[in-house]
Design a protein around this motif. Structure first.
Motif, PDB file in Angstrom:
ATOM      1  N   LEU A   1       0.831  -1.212   0.000  1.00  0.00           N
ATOM      2  CA  LEU A   1       0.000   0.000   0.000  1.00  0.00           C
ATOM      3  C   LEU A   1       0.864   1.259   0.000  1.00  0.00           C
ATOM      4  N   GLN A   2       1.976   1.213   0.748  1.00  0.00           N
ATOM      5  CA  GLN A   2       2.885   2.362   0.736  1.00  0.00           C
ATOM      6  C   GLN A   2       3.442   2.596  -0.667  1.00  0.00           C
ATOM      7  N   ALA A   3       3.849   1.511  -1.336  1.00  0.00           N
ATOM      8  CA  ALA A   3       4.411   1.629  -2.680  1.00  0.00           C
ATOM      9  C   ALA A   3       3.389   2.171  -3.668  1.00  0.00           C
ATOM     10  N   ILE A   4       2.121   1.817  -3.468  1.00  0.00           N
ATOM     11  CA  ILE A   4       1.064   2.278  -4.381  1.00  0.00           C
ATOM     12  C   ILE A   4       0.734   3.748  -4.159  1.00  0.00           C
ATOM     13  N   PHE A   5       0.566   4.152  -2.892  1.00  0.00           N
ATOM     14  CA  PHE A   5       0.046   5.492  -2.598  1.00  0.00           C
ATOM     15  C   PHE A   5       1.129   6.566  -2.447  1.00  0.00           C
ATOM     16  N   LEU A   6       2.348   6.158  -2.094  1.00  0.00           N
ATOM     17  CA  LEU A   6       3.400   7.156  -1.902  1.00  0.00           C
ATOM     18  C   LEU A   6       4.203   7.408  -3.173  1.00  0.00           C
ATOM     19  N   ASN A   7       4.325   6.390  -4.014  1.00  0.00           N
ATOM     20  CA  ASN A   7       5.116   6.532  -5.240  1.00  0.00           C
ATOM     21  C   ASN A   7       4.176   6.680  -6.434  1.00  0.00           C
ATOM     22  N   THR A   8       3.545   7.838  -6.534  1.00  0.00           N
ATOM     23  CA  THR A   8       2.610   8.088  -7.624  1.00  0.00           C
ATOM     24  C   THR A   8       2.558   9.574  -7.935  1.00  0.00           C
ATOM     25  N   GLY A   9       2.296   9.878  -9.192  1.00  0.00           N
ATOM     26  CA  GLY A   9       2.097  11.265  -9.589  1.00  0.00           C
ATOM     27  C   GLY A   9       0.630  11.615  -9.701  1.00  0.00           C
ATOM     28  N   SER A  10      -0.240  10.651  -9.417  1.00  0.00           N
ATOM     29  CA  SER A  10      -1.684  10.870  -9.477  1.00  0.00           C
ATOM     30  C   SER A  10      -2.231  11.204  -8.096  1.00  0.00           C
ATOM     31  N   GLU A  11      -3.501  11.585  -8.068  1.00  0.00           N
ATOM     32  CA  GLU A  11      -4.142  11.987  -6.810  1.00  0.00           C
ATOM     33  C   GLU A  11      -5.522  11.366  -6.722  1.00  0.00           C
ATOM     34  N   VAL A  12      -5.920  11.032  -5.491  1.00  0.00           N
ATOM     35  CA  VAL A  12      -7.295  10.614  -5.217  1.00  0.00           C
ATOM     36  C   VAL A  12      -8.001  11.816  -4.612  1.00  0.00           C
ATOM     37  N   VAL A  13      -9.033  12.312  -5.283  1.00  0.00           N
ATOM     38  CA  VAL A  13      -9.719  13.531  -4.828  1.00  0.00           C
ATOM     39  C   VAL A  13     -11.204  13.251  -4.691  1.00  0.00           C
ATOM     40  N   LYS A  14     -11.861  14.152  -3.965  1.00  0.00           N
ATOM     41  CA  LYS A  14     -13.314  14.090  -3.815  1.00  0.00           C
ATOM     42  C   LYS A  14     -13.920  15.362  -4.366  1.00  0.00           C
ATOM     43  N   ASN A  15     -14.993  15.194  -5.138  1.00  0.00           N
ATOM     44  CA  ASN A  15     -15.662  16.370  -5.676  1.00  0.00           C
ATOM     45  C   ASN A  15     -16.642  16.941  -4.655  1.00  0.00           C
ATOM     46  N   LYS A  16     -17.433  17.919  -5.071  1.00  0.00           N
ATOM     47  CA  LYS A  16     -18.347  18.582  -4.137  1.00  0.00           C
ATOM     48  C   LYS A  16     -19.391  17.635  -3.571  1.00  0.00           C
ATOM     49  N   ASP A  17     -19.713  16.599  -4.361  1.00  0.00           N
ATOM     50  CA  ASP A  17     -20.720  15.632  -3.907  1.00  0.00           C
ATOM     51  C   ASP A  17     -20.120  14.548  -3.022  1.00  0.00           C
ATOM     52  N   GLY A  18     -18.808  14.627  -2.786  1.00  0.00           N
ATOM     53  CA  GLY A  18     -18.149  13.623  -1.967  1.00  0.00           C
ATOM     54  C   GLY A  18     -17.764  12.378  -2.729  1.00  0.00           C
ATOM     55  N   LYS A  19     -17.992  12.382  -4.040  1.00  0.00           N
ATOM     56  CA  LYS A  19     -17.645  11.222  -4.856  1.00  0.00           C
ATOM     57  C   LYS A  19     -16.147  11.193  -5.112  1.00  0.00           C
ATOM     58  N   ARG A  20     -15.550  10.023  -4.973  1.00  0.00           N
ATOM     59  CA  ARG A  20     -14.110   9.876  -5.109  1.00  0.00           C
ATOM     60  C   ARG A  20     -13.735   9.639  -6.570  1.00  0.00           C
ATOM     61  N   SER A  21     -12.673  10.317  -7.013  1.00  0.00           N
ATOM     62  CA  SER A  21     -12.181  10.122  -8.375  1.00  0.00           C
ATOM     63  C   SER A  21     -10.662  10.210  -8.359  1.00  0.00           C
ATOM     64  N   ILE A  22     -10.041   9.715  -9.434  1.00  0.00           N
ATOM     65  CA  ILE A  22      -8.586   9.678  -9.538  1.00  0.00           C
ATOM     66  C   ILE A  22      -8.165  10.565 -10.699  1.00  0.00           C
ATOM     67  N   LEU A  23      -7.235  11.465 -10.433  1.00  0.00           N
ATOM     68  CA  LEU A  23      -6.692  12.345 -11.460  1.00  0.00           C
ATOM     69  C   LEU A  23      -5.267  11.910 -11.763  1.00  0.00           C
ATOM     70  N   GLY A  24      -5.010  11.539 -12.998  1.00  0.00           N
ATOM     71  CA  GLY A  24      -3.660  11.114 -13.363  1.00  0.00           C
ATOM     72  C   GLY A  24      -3.664  10.306 -14.638  1.00  0.00           C
ATOM     73  N   THR A  25      -2.513   9.737 -14.968  1.00  0.00           N
ATOM     74  CA  THR A  25      -2.382   8.944 -16.184  1.00  0.00           C
ATOM     75  C   THR A  25      -3.148   7.630 -16.030  1.00  0.00           C
ATOM     76  N   PRO A  26      -3.569   7.007 -17.136  1.00  0.00           N
ATOM     77  CA  PRO A  26      -4.337   5.760 -17.044  1.00  0.00           C
ATOM     78  C   PRO A  26      -3.614   4.653 -16.277  1.00  0.00           C
ATOM     79  N   THR A  27      -2.290   4.532 -16.486  1.00  0.00           N
ATOM     80  CA  THR A  27      -1.544   3.461 -15.810  1.00  0.00           C
ATOM     81  C   THR A  27      -1.531   3.672 -14.301  1.00  0.00           C
ATOM     82  N   GLU A  28      -1.164   4.882 -13.867  1.00  0.00           N
ATOM     83  CA  GLU A  28      -1.112   5.157 -12.430  1.00  0.00           C
ATOM     84  C   GLU A  28      -2.504   5.127 -11.811  1.00  0.00           C
TER      85      GLU A  28
END
Length: 745
Positions: A481-508
């Protein structure tokens, strides 16, 4: 037809000299309407003037940039002296304090003088006119007066963590302006009417019409003598209006296509959430998140980040990218004069074709006029009427001339280059709408298989953390889990509705989505860890590495990337009990078999690895070797529907399809076979092997190459360049990443 072309009919695709442009225009100089034919070609007279303005602007920016660098070095040099003086001087006199406070008040007043009432009411305390010179001249002195980035953000009424409020966007646009260039006004419809009237043949026909009216009135009287002349004028008006309407519609369509091309989106923080907005919707105060390959969307100040390199060669003339740190804060995006609109090679050749056809048409027109005139004169001679001339004879000769002009009008395909260009442009737009300008695959990736602790496991989207925990030890799961979440250029964000989405390249995004599926928490993993150094993924190294300080104070390095490259960096892996052990040659072969097995199933493979850093190790450098392999991940990227049929259509049309990718060669071959690109007898090669070939060897093997794997941007560019230069092939390129840019260009 090729033999009819002189070398001057062709133009190099780029780096065109003025001499080449002048020679080309002379070669295609037979045009009925130069204004219309060369509408989308650079005005050479204005070009020199524009280039001179750009040169002066670049020189000013370069001088300012160098002065800024010198100022930074000077500040670094005297920082020690200032600190020593600060230790000696503990307090100043009351008078000095009053003077200092007065100077601070004056400097604060300097930034708010003339501020609009609307800006004051909105809470801003910096004048809009003070911001642009601040960045343009790299004015670090003024930035220090504003108390740095924090002070400037306070004056702009924003929080660096929360960003701009959406409700304030309209107010900021009104006060500070919009992030758009001042575009050249579009031509009106009557301008196109005027351009259509510049046609030489139409001018000749109008003269013929006027002469015809004069002769007709003298010989046949009113109104019969007007018919021929008015008929010609009516046809001219009809042609002009049809041409003007067509050109006007084309200009609107080109404008729409140009607008489509400029649709660039950037990630910003607004209302405490990460979101994508158009670069034209950016406002002063926006916190912009840049990633590799992005264009700096506006003038700004660097807040924080890792390994930020910006290519400012178009501004400063320096070929080395500039590295940005907290001390070097200014980042510039400048509106330069529009560069020359390069005419596509097909259009360049079509202009040559149009000129050749025009010359042939002109020759036939002259020949027709001469034949008719000679026949007319011979008949008059046979009837002994050579000395007797009447108005009817003049009308007859005028009709012969009109016939010749008509041949020229019909024969010269003036609109051919524009028509073909417009057809290509709309075909391109349709491809864009169908999302066909990307890759052979859908670009919607998901982790399909994983190998960890010696266990190979298929991933189900309905899986849970509990079922996974039963297969591997807890410590291995934690490191994963550390390798997945710490070594990435993408982000897990929540929009105004609280829905979770991932911003980044398709692979990451696929790897992050898998981490979330395992029950991992992105924010929790990032909260107490500090990223000391980041080396983003690039297509040369084919890996991404980070140096992280964990909550317990230990420093750990993580890397991920191309499987065989990461595996070479590892000397240990994790066993079924979660304990690291040394990798023997046999273990390495077994892991390579796993990687090749994943790849043969058309899975893109990545390896994740970590290394605990000793206290005596350089904390500013990420190690290249000595890692412990955590896992091998297989990512599925399905082939687009219809690709196989499209490839067959291309092959039937005599078009050779080649696939160039950064994937493992086994993955590339599997996908290529699925798409019918790679068949028996075809060659699949890796980029490193290809780039070391001599030009003669490349000339021999390029016709057989159908797949190039583990390629760099340079490899793809060399393949395109040599296919054109050595093999004289016409090459089309498609791609959707920054690594495709050299070949696309």
């Amino acid at each position: 037809m090729e033999k009819l072309f002189s070398k001057d009919f062709d133009l190099p695709p780029k780096d065109r000299s003025e001499e080449a442009l002048i020679n080309w225009r002379k070669a295609v100089g037979l045009v009925k309407n130069r204004c219309r034919r060369f509408r989308y070609v650079t005005d050479l007279e204005k070009r020199f003037e524009t280039n001179e303005q750009i040169r002066i602007l670049r020189e000013k920016i370069r001088v300012g940039f160098l002065a800024y660098i010198a100022a930074l070095k000077f500040i670094d040099g005297i920082s020690l002296l200032i600190s020593l003086v600060g230790m000696v001087i503990e307090q100043s006199s009351g008078k000095d304090n009053e003077s200092s406070e007065a100077m601070q008040d004056d400097s604060k007043a300097e930034f708010v003088n003339g501020l609009q009432d609307e800006a004051r009411a909105a809470g801003f305390s910096v004048h809009p006119d003070k911001l642009s010179p601040l960045v343009a001249s790299y004015d670090i002195k003024t930035l220090r007066k504003l108390e740095g980035v924090k002070g400037l953000s306070n004056r702009l009424k924003i929080s660096l963590d929360e960003g701009v409020k959406s409700s304030d966007v309209h107010i900021r646009q009104n006060i500070f302006g919009s992030n758009v260039y001042t575009e050249k006004p579009s031509k009106s419809f009557w301008m196109f009417v005027w351009e259509a009237l510049q046609d030489l043949t139409l001018i000749i026909l109008m003269v013929c019409a006027v002469v015809s009216v004069g002769v007709g009135l003298a010989t046949e009287g009113w109104p019969k003598g007007m018919y021929d002349g008015l008929g010609i004028l009516f046809c001219v008006i009809l042609v002009v209006m049809v041409t003007a309407v067509s050109d006007y519609k084309q200009s609107l369509q080109f404008k729409a296509l140009d607008k489509e091309k400029k649709k660039i989106f950037i990630q910003v923080t607004r209302d405490r959430t990460r979101q994508k907005v158009s670069i034209y919707d950016l406002v002063v105060g926006d916190v912009v998140h840049l990633s590799i390959g992005d264009r700096v969307p506006a003038d700004g100040i660097f807040i924080s980040g890792h390994s930020l390199l910006v290519d400012q060669s178009s501004l400063t003339g320096e070929c080395v990218p500039d590295r940005y740190t907290r001390k070097k804060t200014f980042s510039v995006s400048r509106s330069q004069a529009r560069e020359e609109k390069r005419r596509p090679q097909l259009q360049v050749k079509l202009n040559g074709v149009a000129s050749i056809i025009g010359k042939i048409g002109l020759a036939f027109a002259v020949l027709t006029f001469l034949v008719l005139t000679i026949r007319f004169l011979v008949e008059k001679g046979l009837h002994h009427e050579f000395t007797k001339w009447s108005s009817n004879d003049a009308v007859m000769l005028l009709n012969y001339f009109a016939t010749a002009v008509t041949i020229v009008v019909v024969a010269v395909p003036e609109g051919l280059p524009l028509a073909v260009t417009l057809s290509l442009a709309f075909a391109m737009k349709k491809l864009m709408n169908d999302k066909a300008l990307g890759t052979l695959t859908t670009n919607h990736m998901a982790v399909n298989k994983i190998w960890i602790c010696g266990i190979e496991k298929e991933v189900e989207t309905s899986g849970s953390q509990e079922t996974f925990d039963s297969d591997i030890p807890e410590n291995a799961f934690t490191i994963l889990l550390q390798a997945i979440f710490l070594n990435t250029g993408s982000e897990v964000v929540k929009n105004k509705d609280g829905k979770r989405s991932i911003l980044g390249t398709p692979t990451e995004s696929a790897i992050l989505e898998y981490g979330l599926l395992l029950g991992g928490d992105f924010d929790y993993q990032r909260r107490d860890c500090e990223l000391s150094k980041v080396e983003p993924f690039n297509s040369e190294k084919k890996k991404m590495s980070v140096l992280v300080t964990l909550p317990n104070g230990k420093v750990r390095a993580f890397c991920k990337g191309a499987s065989e490259i990461i595996l070479k960096s590892c000397d240990r892996t994790i066993d079924a009990n979660g304990k690291p052990f040394h990798l023997s040659d046999e273990h390495t072969r077994n892991i390579m078999n796993v990687i090749n097995g994943f790849a043969s199933e058309a899975l893109r493979t990545l390896c994740l690895a970590f290394k605990d850093i000793d206290e005596d190790f350089d904390k500013n450098r990420i190690p290249d070797y000595g890692y412990t392999l955590i896992a091998v991940v297989g990512i599925k990227d399905p082939v687009r529907p219809g690709v196989k049929e499209a490839v067959k259509t291309c092959l039937a049309a005599g078009i050779t399809v080649r696939m160039v990718t950064g994937d493992n060669i086994h993955t590339a071959k599997a996908i290529a076979k699925e798409c019918s690109i790679l068949n028996d007898g075809d060659l699949a090669i890796e980029g490193p092997e290809f780039r070391h070939k001599t030009p003669d060897e490349m000339k021999q093997i390029i016709p057989r190459i159908k797949v190039m794997a583990r390629s760099s941007p340079t490899d793809k560019h060399v393949l395109v360049k040599n296919s054109r230069s050595l093999l004289k092939e016409v090459v089309a390129v498609t791609g959707d990443g920054t690594n495709d840019a050299p070949a696309l260009h």
